[in-house]
Design a protein around this motif. Structure first.
Motif, PDB file in Angstrom:
ATOM      1  N   THR A 137     -48.332  91.370  66.382  1.00 44.21           N
ATOM      2  CA  THR A 137     -47.302  90.572  66.157  1.00 44.21           C
ATOM      3  C   THR A 137     -46.372  91.731  65.148  1.00 44.21           C
ATOM      4  N   GLY A 138     -45.046  91.192  65.038  1.00 43.22           N
ATOM      5  CA  GLY A 138     -44.103  91.756  64.187  1.00 43.22           C
ATOM      6  C   GLY A 138     -42.748  91.426  64.385  1.00 43.22           C
ATOM      7  N   PHE A 139     -41.987  91.716  63.218  1.00 39.61           N
ATOM      8  CA  PHE A 139     -40.652  91.203  63.010  1.00 39.61           C
ATOM      9  C   PHE A 139     -39.614  92.164  63.397  1.00 39.61           C
ATOM     10  N   SER A 140     -38.286  91.949  64.013  1.00 36.90           N
ATOM     11  CA  SER A 140     -37.025  92.898  64.244  1.00 36.90           C
ATOM     12  C   SER A 140     -37.661  94.157  64.843  1.00 36.90           C
ATOM     13  N   ILE A 161     -47.330  88.134  69.703  1.00 37.12           N
ATOM     14  CA  ILE A 161     -46.281  87.240  69.113  1.00 37.12           C
ATOM     15  C   ILE A 161     -45.090  87.913  68.593  1.00 37.12           C
ATOM     16  N   PRO A 162     -44.193  88.191  69.223  1.00 33.14           N
ATOM     17  CA  PRO A 162     -43.086  88.917  68.837  1.00 33.14           C
ATOM     18  C   PRO A 162     -41.767  87.949  68.088  1.00 33.14           C
ATOM     19  N   ALA A 180     -43.116  84.106  71.753  1.00 34.60           N
ATOM     20  CA  ALA A 180     -41.937  84.369  70.798  1.00 34.60           C
ATOM     21  C   ALA A 180     -41.458  83.489  70.029  1.00 34.60           C
ATOM     22  N   VAL A 181     -40.904  83.970  68.901  1.00 36.83           N
ATOM     23  CA  VAL A 181     -40.127  83.348  67.859  1.00 36.83           C
ATOM     24  C   VAL A 181     -39.027  83.985  67.542  1.00 36.83           C
TER      25      VAL A 181
END
Length: 240
Positions: A137-140, A161-162, A180-181
């Motif tokens: 997972t990770g953000f931006s 989970i991007p 995805a979020v």
């Protein structure tokens, strides 16, 4: 001549038994809690990372979450990502969470591929990990990295989970479950490409889901906790 032959034999033996250039066999196993660590690579830079060891960890296999941080100054960004977003949202999974600091720009660089692969190998060799329950997972920038890593290394992960990350250019080789979020008010990495990729993957029969948030701007990382928490029951189903 005998001395030369002996020297050549010794050199060949040393090469044969030498470990891989970038591999680290073990890292320290810590007590439950969040710890700042450093992994020295034999052929590369040191990898700074934070690791969250779940409460009650006593050596029985646990899930593993690789968390890739956002852009900007990488120093301490892994721990910030872990504390601000990943632990609050996914902590109930009881997973060991490892969050490296980037060593070479975006997560698709050669330097980061070397670093993250070495770190994952070291974690899996040192902690008791359930290899069927490993997610990325990770953000931006880390969301982009999540799309990249899950597509390139699908055998390493059970799901991706991007969060607020633009997908890779093509989804033709994608095969992992993905959740995805994304915020519809994200003007830095607009939601359109993510919505189209999720729809494309669904058409191919892949377990692809998206949670669409509203009223949250790109840099409000902490406000994505609720959206990411919605992935928990989905992850549990994937892991059954």
């Amino acid at each position: 001549m005998r001395l030369l032959a002996s020297t050549c034999y010794a050199l060949a033996l040393a090469i044969a038994v030498a470990p891989a250039a970038d591999a680290q066999d073990k890292i320290p196993v810590r007590a439950p809690g969040i710890h700042d660590e450093v992994l020295p690579l034999r052929d590369g830079p040191k990898v700074h990372y934070a690791v969250s060891v779940p409460a009650g960890y006593h050596g029985a296999p646990v899930p593993l979450i690789l968390a890739l941080h956002f852009g900007g100054n990488p120093q301490g960004a892994g721990r910030a990502m872990l504390e601000i977003l990943i632990q609050p949202a996914l902590g109930e999974l009881g997973a060991l969470i490892v969050a490296p600091d980037s060593v070479g720009g975006g997560w698709s660089t050669a330097a980061n591929e070397q670093a993250v692969n070495a770190l994952l190998a070291a974690v899996e060799n040192s902690y008791a990990i359930d290899r069927k329950k490993v997610i990325v997972t990770g953000f931006s920038m880390g969301g982009q990295g999540t799309w990249y890593w899950a597509d390139k290394y699908p055998d390493r992960f059970s799901a991706a989970i991007p969060i607020s990350g633009t997908p890779t250019a093509s989804g033709s080789t994608w095969r992992l479950p993905v959740f995805a979020v994304h915020s519809r008010d994200d003007r830095v990495q607009p939601i359109g490409p993510t919505e189209r990729r999720i729809a494309e993957l669904k058409m191919r029969g892949i377990n692809a889901q998206i949670v669409v948030l509203n009223g949250i701007e790109h840099f409000e990382t902490f406000r994505f906790v609720g959206g990411l928490r919605q992935a928990v029951p989905w992850i549990k189903e994937v892991w059954k």
